[in-house]
Design an enzyme around this catalytic site. Structure first.
Site, PDB file in Angstrom:
ATOM      1  CG  HIS A  72      -2.149  -0.810   1.030  1.00  0.00           C
ATOM      2  ND1 HIS A  72      -3.316  -0.591   1.710  1.00  0.00           N
ATOM      3  CD2 HIS A  72      -2.400  -1.859   0.212  1.00  0.00           C
ATOM      4  CE1 HIS A  72      -4.238  -1.460   1.334  1.00  0.00           C
ATOM      5  NE2 HIS A  72      -3.700  -2.259   0.423  1.00  0.00           N
ATOM      6  CE1 TYR A 199      -4.754   3.812   9.168  1.00  0.00           C
ATOM      7  CE2 TYR A 199      -5.263   3.368  11.465  1.00  0.00           C
ATOM      8  CZ  TYR A 199      -4.537   3.097  10.326  1.00  0.00           C
ATOM      9  OH  TYR A 199      -3.579   2.108  10.349  1.00  0.00           O
ATOM     10  N   PRO A 291      -3.749   0.319  19.154  1.00  0.00           N
ATOM     11  CG  PRO A 291      -5.675  -0.879  18.657  1.00  0.00           C
ATOM     12  CD  PRO A 291      -4.929  -0.273  19.791  1.00  0.00           C
ATOM     13  CE  LYS A 295       4.085   2.945  13.172  1.00  0.00           C
ATOM     14  NZ  LYS A 295       4.620   2.529  11.900  1.00  0.00           N
ATOM     15  CE1 TYR A 383      -0.743   3.685   9.478  1.00  0.00           C
ATOM     16  CE2 TYR A 383       0.217   3.028   7.380  1.00  0.00           C
ATOM     17  CZ  TYR A 383      -0.769   2.893   8.352  1.00  0.00           C
ATOM     18  OH  TYR A 383      -1.763   1.954   8.190  1.00  0.00           O
TER      19      TYR A 383
HETATM   20  P1  FAD Z   1       1.841 -12.050  21.623  1.00  0.00           P
HETATM   21  O1  FAD Z   1       1.370 -12.089  20.226  1.00  0.00           O
HETATM   22  O2  FAD Z   1       0.891 -11.686  22.699  1.00  0.00           O
HETATM   23  O3  FAD Z   1       2.463 -13.475  21.933  1.00  0.00           O
HETATM   24  C1  FAD Z   1       2.804 -13.872  23.241  1.00  0.00           C
HETATM   25  C2  FAD Z   1       2.723 -15.383  23.329  1.00  0.00           C
HETATM   26  O4  FAD Z   1       3.115 -15.780  24.631  1.00  0.00           O
HETATM   27  C3  FAD Z   1       1.305 -15.892  23.129  1.00  0.00           C
HETATM   28  O5  FAD Z   1       1.304 -16.918  22.166  1.00  0.00           O
HETATM   29  C4  FAD Z   1       0.891 -16.395  24.504  1.00  0.00           C
HETATM   30  O6  FAD Z   1       0.004 -17.500  24.436  1.00  0.00           O
HETATM   31  C5  FAD Z   1       2.233 -16.766  25.105  1.00  0.00           C
HETATM   32  N1  FAD Z   1       2.232 -16.717  26.570  1.00  0.00           N
HETATM   33  C6  FAD Z   1       1.621 -15.825  27.376  1.00  0.00           C
HETATM   34  N2  FAD Z   1       1.862 -16.097  28.672  1.00  0.00           N
HETATM   35  C7  FAD Z   1       2.640 -17.196  28.676  1.00  0.00           C
HETATM   36  C8  FAD Z   1       3.214 -17.970  29.709  1.00  0.00           C
HETATM   37  N3  FAD Z   1       3.019 -17.657  31.004  1.00  0.00           N
HETATM   38  N4  FAD Z   1       3.949 -19.036  29.381  1.00  0.00           N
HETATM   39  C9  FAD Z   1       4.166 -19.359  28.074  1.00  0.00           C
HETATM   40  N5  FAD Z   1       3.639 -18.656  27.043  1.00  0.00           N
HETATM   41  C10 FAD Z   1       2.892 -17.596  27.349  1.00  0.00           C
HETATM   42  N6  FAD Z   1      -1.426  -4.664  16.706  1.00  0.00           N
HETATM   43  C11 FAD Z   1      -1.613  -4.018  15.577  1.00  0.00           C
HETATM   44  O7  FAD Z   1      -0.643  -3.469  15.044  1.00  0.00           O
HETATM   45  N7  FAD Z   1      -2.873  -3.983  15.009  1.00  0.00           N
HETATM   46  C12 FAD Z   1      -3.952  -4.613  15.596  1.00  0.00           C
HETATM   47  O8  FAD Z   1      -5.056  -4.590  15.066  1.00  0.00           O
HETATM   48  C13 FAD Z   1      -3.787  -5.271  16.778  1.00  0.00           C
HETATM   49  N8  FAD Z   1      -4.823  -5.881  17.410  1.00  0.00           N
HETATM   50  C14 FAD Z   1      -4.607  -6.502  18.598  1.00  0.00           C
HETATM   51  C15 FAD Z   1      -5.656  -7.113  19.284  1.00  0.00           C
HETATM   52  C16 FAD Z   1      -5.456  -7.735  20.522  1.00  0.00           C
HETATM   53  C17 FAD Z   1      -6.614  -8.400  21.247  1.00  0.00           C
HETATM   54  C18 FAD Z   1      -4.153  -7.758  21.087  1.00  0.00           C
HETATM   55  C19 FAD Z   1      -3.915  -8.437  22.424  1.00  0.00           C
HETATM   56  C20 FAD Z   1      -3.105  -7.167  20.390  1.00  0.00           C
HETATM   57  C21 FAD Z   1      -3.311  -6.520  19.167  1.00  0.00           C
HETATM   58  N9  FAD Z   1      -2.271  -5.913  18.456  1.00  0.00           N
HETATM   59  C22 FAD Z   1      -2.479  -5.272  17.297  1.00  0.00           C
HETATM   60  C23 FAD Z   1      -0.923  -5.930  18.909  1.00  0.00           C
HETATM   61  C24 FAD Z   1      -0.103  -7.030  18.231  1.00  0.00           C
HETATM   62  O9  FAD Z   1      -0.924  -8.105  17.907  1.00  0.00           O
HETATM   63  C25 FAD Z   1       0.977  -7.398  19.199  1.00  0.00           C
HETATM   64  O10 FAD Z   1       1.817  -6.262  19.350  1.00  0.00           O
HETATM   65  C26 FAD Z   1       1.790  -8.610  18.806  1.00  0.00           C
HETATM   66  O11 FAD Z   1       1.000  -9.766  18.888  1.00  0.00           O
HETATM   67  C27 FAD Z   1       3.005  -8.754  19.728  1.00  0.00           C
HETATM   68  O12 FAD Z   1       3.599  -9.983  19.550  1.00  0.00           O
HETATM   69  P2  FAD Z   1       4.269 -10.739  20.762  1.00  0.00           P
HETATM   70  O13 FAD Z   1       4.835 -11.992  20.168  1.00  0.00           O
HETATM   71  O14 FAD Z   1       5.153  -9.809  21.499  1.00  0.00           O
HETATM   72  O15 FAD Z   1       3.088 -11.060  21.770  1.00  0.00           O
HETATM   73  C1  DHB Z   2      -5.267  -3.133  11.331  1.00  0.00           C
HETATM   74  C2  DHB Z   2      -5.166  -2.819  12.649  1.00  0.00           C
HETATM   75  C3  DHB Z   2      -4.671  -1.601  13.002  1.00  0.00           C
HETATM   76  O1  DHB Z   2      -4.551  -1.273  14.285  1.00  0.00           O
HETATM   77  C4  DHB Z   2      -4.271  -0.686  12.067  1.00  0.00           C
HETATM   78  O2  DHB Z   2      -3.808   0.518  12.458  1.00  0.00           O
HETATM   79  C5  DHB Z   2      -4.354  -1.002  10.751  1.00  0.00           C
HETATM   80  C6  DHB Z   2      -4.851  -2.249  10.380  1.00  0.00           C
HETATM   81  C7  DHB Z   2      -5.820  -4.446  10.935  1.00  0.00           C
HETATM   82  O3  DHB Z   2      -6.103  -5.263  11.806  1.00  0.00           O
HETATM   83  O4  DHB Z   2      -5.979  -4.675   9.741  1.00  0.00           O
END
Ligand code: FAD
Ligand code: DHB
Length: 388
Positions: A72, A199, A291, A295, A383
């Site tokens: 994009h 947005y 979100p 980022k 961005y």
């Molecule tokens: P996570 O993806 O949370 O992975 C952590 C892992 O650790 C998980 O698999 C979990 O099961 C595991 N874990 C937890 N506790 C334990 C434990 N005690 N022992 C062993 N394993 C454990 N970001 C965006 O940019 N856009 C979005 O739309 C967006 N939507 C989101 C919606 C939700 C509900 C959430 C929670 C986050 C969202 N985010 C979004 C943020 C983005 O998804 C996260 O920043 C990203 O997943 C970070 O990755 P991570 O691997 O650090 O953490």
């Molecule tokens: C999506 C989520 C976001 O927070 C964003 O800024 C852009 C896209 C998504 O889930 O597609």
């Protein structure tokens, strides 16, 4: 059991760190609380910065993203229906890639399986010991308490994980803001309402039109955290979304049965430093951004790239210098990203405490952006992930 690096958490941060270490020949084990299917069932982020795309490609994890991802070159801001396109390509020479977190996770899981590197799924009650000397990870799996001795622990276990909580309170400082609303998200197998992300600020609340592919759309609307998903039929969701968009976009909305619907809270959070003894925090275990701005995933993958480089240097040369620099190095980007995500959230949402003056300030900021290519360039740089 023994390994060099025990990675707690098999989300995108843990999987990417494991992938990079395995390629470098550094022994690692991922310990994940959930099953693989559960991890893949979580619908989260959708937009990858150029740096994330480069990391996936350079590490050999980018082939499906290259084939199926959607580059994009811009996105749109909408303010009470007035539209402003932020031309990322013209303003920064960069673009972003629409490719879901689920797909990144699936690709990294497949590579890990091919490499034969171990992931211990459904490991319950993880506990850490000996973080200041010789760490041991304890957990229960298949009904049995087991132990994994290691040299370093990578805390990639998300916001609710055990790693950050294992650091004594006097060795960690926490900064937090919880926003007084959430996002209700809906995923649907219908083509997107518009070719680029939108947005939207509206008096009724924020809305976001995003996508996963040319045939799958992802939509969000700001909601109160008291809302229940069960009270939101698909039609009620589309009606409310349409009210918050420009009428031409609302007319182009293609309704269909939702394949996922959930409410996510919005939070800003930073823990510092990201190191305690032999434990390093990375990704959501160390920081959360709201979100708006897409980022969270990008920042998590930036952390693990820097952590990987530090561990690789340590195992190559015996030097601890890069490991010592990990926390200050990533915190610089973390705080800049926190600022950007907070400012996008503040510009685009309705806050219950906002008075008419504050609402006019939001509008004035949108108008200032619309009138200034310089202001647009600053937004476009953040961005696309250029944080200086
Ligand atoms: P996570 O993806 O949370 O992975 C952590 C892992 O650790 C998980 O698999 C979990 O099961 C595991 N874990 C937890 N506790 C334990 C434990 N005690 N022992 C062993 N394993 C454990 N970001 C965006 O940019 N856009 C979005 O739309 C967006 N939507 C989101 C919606 C939700 C509900 C959430 C929670 C986050 C969202 N985010 C979004 C943020 C983005 O998804 C996260 O920043 C990203 O997943 C970070 O990755 P991570 O691997 O650090 O953490
Ligand atoms: C999506 C989520 C976001 O927070 C964003 O800024 C852009 C896209 C998504 O889930 O597609």
């Amino acid at each position: 059991m023994r390994t060099k690096v025990a990675i707690i958490g098999g989300g995108p941060a843990g999987l990417m760190l494991g992938h990079l270490l395995t390629r470098e020949g550094i022994d690692n084990v991922i310990v994940e609380r959930q099953s693989g299917a559960y991890v893949l069932g979580r619908i989260r982020a959708g937009v990858l910065e150029q740096g994330t795309v480069d990391l996936l490609e350079q590490s050999g994890a980018g082939s499906r993203m290259r084939a199926e991802g959607l580059p994009h070159e811009g996105f749109e801001l909408s303010f009470d229906g007035d539209r402003l396109r932020i031309d990322l390509a013209k303003l920064t020479g960069r673009s972003v890639m629409v490719y879901g977190q689920t797909e990144v996770t699936r690709d990294l899981m497949a590579l890990r399986e091919q490499a034969g590197a171990p992931t211990l799924y459904e490991a319950k009650d993880v506990a850490l010991e000996g973080l200041e000397g010789s760490p041991v990870v304890h957990f229960t799996r298949n009904g049995e308490r087991q132990s994994l001795a290691c040299e370093y622990v990578a805390g990639c276990d998300g916001f609710h994980g055990v790693c950050r909580k294992s650091i004594p309170a006097e060795h960690i400082r926490l900064f937090e803001r919880v926003y007084p609303f959430g996002w209700l998200g809906l995923l649907v197998d219908r083509p997107p309402a518009a070719p680029e992300l939108i947005y939207a600020h509206h008096a009724r609340g924020f809305a976001l039109c995003s996508m996963r592919s040319a045939t799958r759309s992802r939509y969000y609307i700001q909601c109160s955290m008291d809302e229940k998903v069960a009270d939101w039929s698909d039609d009620r969701f589309y009606d409310e979304l349409g009210r918050r968009l420009n009428p031409a976009v609302a007319d182009a909305l293609k309704r269909g049965p939702s394949i996922e619907k959930s409410i996510a809270p919005l939070r800003s959070f930073v823990a510092e430093p990201l190191r305690f003894g032999h434990l390093f925090l990375a990704g959501d275990s160390a920081h959360i951004v709201p979100p708006t701005g897409a980022k969270g995933l990008n920042l998590a993958l930036h952390d693990v790239r820097v952590l990987f480089e530090a561990l690789a240097e340590h195992y190559r040369t015996g030097s601890a210098t890069a490991l010592e620099r990990y926390s200050p190095r990533v915190l610089d980007r973390i705080w800049k990203t926190e600022r950007f995500s907070w400012s996008m959230t503040t510009l685009l949402h309705n806050f219950p405490e906002h008075d008419p003056f504050t609402r006019r300030m939001q509008r004035a900021e949108f108008d200032a952006l619309a009138g200034s290519p310089t202001a647009q360039r600053m937004m476009a740089e953040s961005y696309t992930g250029q944080f200086g």
